[in-house]
Write an enzyme that holds these catalytic residues in place. Structure first.
Site, mmCIF file in Angstrom:
data_model
loop_
_atom_site.group_PDB
_atom_site.id
_atom_site.type_symbol
_atom_site.label_atom_id
_atom_site.label_comp_id
_atom_site.label_asym_id
_atom_site.label_seq_id
_atom_site.Cartn_x
_atom_site.Cartn_y
_atom_site.Cartn_z
ATOM 1 N N GLU A 1 0.830 -1.207 0.000
ATOM 2 C CA GLU A 1 0.000 0.000 0.000
ATOM 3 C C GLU A 1 0.866 1.259 0.000
ATOM 4 O OE1 GLU A 1 -1.061 -2.933 1.590
ATOM 5 O OE2 GLU A 1 -2.247 -2.885 -0.241
ATOM 6 N N ASN B 1 -0.518 -7.463 -4.057
ATOM 7 C CA ASN B 1 -1.188 -6.586 -5.013
ATOM 8 C C ASN B 1 -0.229 -5.624 -5.709
ATOM 9 O OD1 ASN B 1 -1.213 -5.375 -2.171
ATOM 10 N ND2 ASN B 1 -1.565 -3.578 -3.461
ATOM 11 N N ASP C 1 -7.275 -5.235 -5.337
ATOM 12 C CA ASP C 1 -6.393 -5.556 -4.207
ATOM 13 C C ASP C 1 -6.427 -7.032 -3.841
ATOM 14 O OD1 ASP C 1 -4.513 -4.979 -2.163
ATOM 15 O OD2 ASP C 1 -6.105 -4.913 -0.683
#
Lengths: 558, 173
Positions: A157, A241, A283
């Site tokens: 992230e 991801n 994701d």
């Protein structure tokens, strides 16, 4: 090792505790970790000693099981950089330690792998593998294979470039590092690489399937599980991801994110790859566990691995070739219509693709997947896989995001919601041969704990409001439950104590992505908080409080 | 993606800015020159004069007086709007979201670890805080940090009274 064995079955052959007597299970001892964050670690037991790693600040405790009450044998405080807490996406968790040859290996949130003398707790070596100022952290449990400690990073992230690294068990020196993105020489793709599906073959796909230079901040971290097949001499692990979540900023397949790799543990060289979710839009990390089993498919014995992907499909993959034997949804999925077995790729539902500035509603499963990191178990007795998972959907809006090193690189506003039926969690017993559920248990809260199966015909798991449960492996009937002090998101284990009796252990302490609202004291009035988990977990604050306690159970002494 | 900078106090010395912030600033400030407002004195070219993070003042000493620059930014609608935009552009929202928190603490709750006065919020953004808050004083000029502080300060006041209940999906099992 947390997964019990290299095949990662999480199956204990002990049967002293069984369906007939589990109702008598009682607390043998407890231990407070003193850390009130998500306890995702598996306690591991070697030579009458139990080893626990806490969430940040990643304290290691050794408990002497040979003495009454299991007193502390030693503790070790690595004192990670406090600032590392600010780049951990989803609570400051740690998934446990690994033991090999008198040494305990574990990772710290600030990117160190540390080896301790298992007897004394003395630090043997410490190797820094990453930099928190680029958003890198480490949360996974290492695995030791053939004299090497295997470690991967977190930070998908934050635009981190993912990697898996092997360290020498004796010196801590880096033996090899395989990146998830970039040129073949960085990914350790060479002449011996041959994937089953055409789109997973080609030169420098880790560069060519991205806009210029986007692979450098493209994610593909390795924060999950590794399995090992000694006969084939291959390790199996998946990548996470792509970054950012906003797919419109990264046209292309974005290799090698959300990809299963089979690698040679000696050199790291990739033998084959299987990208689960090319150009992932939701994701759907590929880091969930691989359970290695040999099973009969269409009358023929096959060496396969079982992988319940975030995308909601239970992949049965030939672990020699990388061919998908089958891939069926193990819960409600509408973002993917099916997995095309000819190409290996998902057939996406066009209605659930994400768009800039548009809220796409009711995408199922949600970003954390039909199942997140929490590992399943497999019982060779029942032939069933036990999957603790979620039943959540989401609304998703892409927003433009700029890369600023060390800050989130997400570019999406997500609101997670309960899936069809309203139960946010589900426990599914899955027949991998038939490709169908045998029984399911609906849980109100998402399941964020792992599962463990035993020869006693039981399966153990925990709930986010603190119940530790044992259910019948054949029917799913609840046989026993105990309310622990906080929500459970850990990994149950069973071990034989010095007295020859069976014990079952679990860490209690809510947190993790789904429980961050409690461990981080987040505000439920913003449903987008915690990457979209705040709203759907708003009630958790009224159901449990932060904690950090080990519970160990046994039958009464006769 | 961006609208013109509303706050006439946005004073940016471009030579001091790292490239990444300069790009963002040029994008959001492109129309700033058209702003007709005269800047009130003094310029927002510095942080607060003195800030205390503790509520303890030994020997009867007093907390530092509120900074006059901060007083002008607090509750200033233009500054809050610009701060909100910066909050997204600098990825503050990636940690704090719309105030509910995630990687970083909630900012709408009204509970402040390091003080909820605008000059205290300024200091938290500029200096960073030890449990994970990055230090932005090398990346943002004071007027931007004042705008961010004004926006953050406004979050508890604009927060809904009760938790937002997210209804489950309508899809039938």
């Amino acid at each position: 090792m947390p997964s019990k064995n290299y095949a990662a079955t999480r199956y204990s052959a002990m049967d002293e505790i069984n369906g007939a007597n589990v109702k008598n299970l009682q607390v043998a001892f407890t231990f407070s970790t003193g850390v009130n964050h998500g306890q995702e670690a598996a306690p591991i037991v070697v030579n009458n000693t139990m080893y626990i790693v806490t969430p940040y600040p990643n304290i290691v405790f050794a408990l002497d099981l040979a003495k009454p009450g299991a007193p502390m044998k030693w503790s070790y405080q690595p004192r990670p950089a406090t600032a590392s807490q600010g780049v951990a996406c989803c609570d400051v968790v740690n998934r446990g330690a690994a033991y090999s040859d008198g040494k305990v290996f574990f990772n710290t949130l600030d990117d160190n792998t540390i080896a301790l003398d298992a007897e004394t707790g003395k630090e043997l070596w410490k190797t820094k593998l990453g930099d928190i100022n680029t958003g890198e952290t480490i949360t996974m449990a290492p695995l030791v294979v053939k004299g090497k400690v295997l470690v991967g990073d977190s930070g998908g992230e934050l635009g981190v470039r993912g990697w898996l690294t092997a360290l020498d068990v004796n010196t801590g020196k880096i033996v090899w590092r395989a990146y998830a993105t970039g040129p073949d020489k960085d990914v350790l793709i060479g002449p011996g690489f041959h994937s089953f599906y055409p789109s997973d073959n080609g030169t420098d796909l880790g560069v060519k399937t991205w806009p210029t230079d986007a692979w450098k901040t493209g994610g593909g971290t390795m924060w999950g599980w590794i399995a090992y097949d000694p006969d084939l001499n291959l390790i199996y692990s998946g990548t996470a991801n792509p970054g950012p979540w906003n797919q419109e900023q990264r046209p292309g397949d974005n290799k090698w994110t959300t990809t299963l790799f089979a690698r040679d543990p000696d050199t790291g060289a990739a033998k084959w790859a299987l990208q689960y979710n090319p150009h992932d839009e939701h994701d759907y990390d590929g880091i969930n566990e691989q359970i290695l089993v040999d099973m009969t498919v269409d009358g023929k014995p096959r060496k396969v691995l079982l992988h319940p992907d975030r995308n909601g499909h239970l992949y049965v993959v030939d672990r020699e070739s990388g061919e998908i034997v089958s891939a069926k949804p193990y819960g409600y999925v509408n973002s993917i219509l099916q997995i095309d077995l000819k190409t290996g790729r998902p057939v996406m539902n066009p209605d659930k693709l994400t768009k800039l500035g548009t809220v796409v509603r009711d995408i199922c499963p949600t970003a954390s997947g039909l199942k997140d990191w929490n590992p399943s178990a497999f019982s060779p007795v029942t032939g069933l896989m036990y999957i603790p998972h979620e039943n959540l959907c989401m609304d998703w809006k892409n927003v433009q995001v700029s890369y600023i090193a060390g800050t989130p690189f997400v570019g999406a506003e997500v609101v997670t919601k309960a899936g069809p039926g309203g139960n946010r969690g589900q426990f599914t017993a899955w027949d991998p041969v038939e490709g169908k559920a045998v029984w399911t248990i609906k849980e109100d809260l998402p399941l964020w704990s792992g599962a463990m199966a035993t020869a006693g015909g039981l399966v153990f798991y925990g709930t986010m409001d603190g119940w530790f449960k044992a259910v019948d492996a054949k029917t799913g009937e609840l046989k026993w439950q105990f309310k622990t002090g906080s929500g459970i998101i850990g990994q149950p284990v069973a071990y034989r104590g010095p007295d020859g009796h069976e014990y079952v252990a679990i860490l209690s302490g809510v947190g993790g992505w789904a429980g961050a609202i409690v461990s981080g004291d987040l505000d439920p009035r913003d449903p987008t908080g915690a990457l979209g988990f705040n709203g759907v977990m708003a009630d958790l604050k009224a159901k449990t409080a932060p904690g950090g306690t080990l519970y160990v159970f046994s039958l009464p002494k006769s | 993606m961006s609208s013109p900078c509303r706050n006439p106090e946005r004073r940016v010395d471009t030579l001091r800015l790292p490239a990444i912030v300069l790009v963002t600033w040029l994008a959001i400030g492109a129309n700033e020159a058209s702003a007709q407002h005269a800047p009130p004195a003094p310029d927002a070219d510095r942080g607060p004069n003195a800030v205390s993070v503790s509520g303890l003042f030994p020997g009867g000493s007093a907390p530092p007086p509120p900074d006059p620059i901060g007083q002008r930014f607090e509750g200033n609608k233009e500054a809050i709007a610009d701060g909100k935009e910066l909050f997204g552009q600098m990825n503050c929202s990636g940690c704090h979201f719309n105030g509910g928190g995630g990687m970083g603490p909630a900012l709408m709750s009204g509970h402040w670890r390091y003080g909820g006065q605008i000059d205290q919020i300024y200091s938290s953004i500029a200096q960073g805080r030890p449990n994970g808050m990055p230090s932005w004083q090398g990346s943002l000029v004071p007027s931007m940090i004042w705008e961010l502080a004004a926006y953050v300060k406004s979050l508890p006041e604009t927060a809904p009274a009760s938790p937002t209940v997210v209804p489950g999906t309508d899809i039938k099992p």
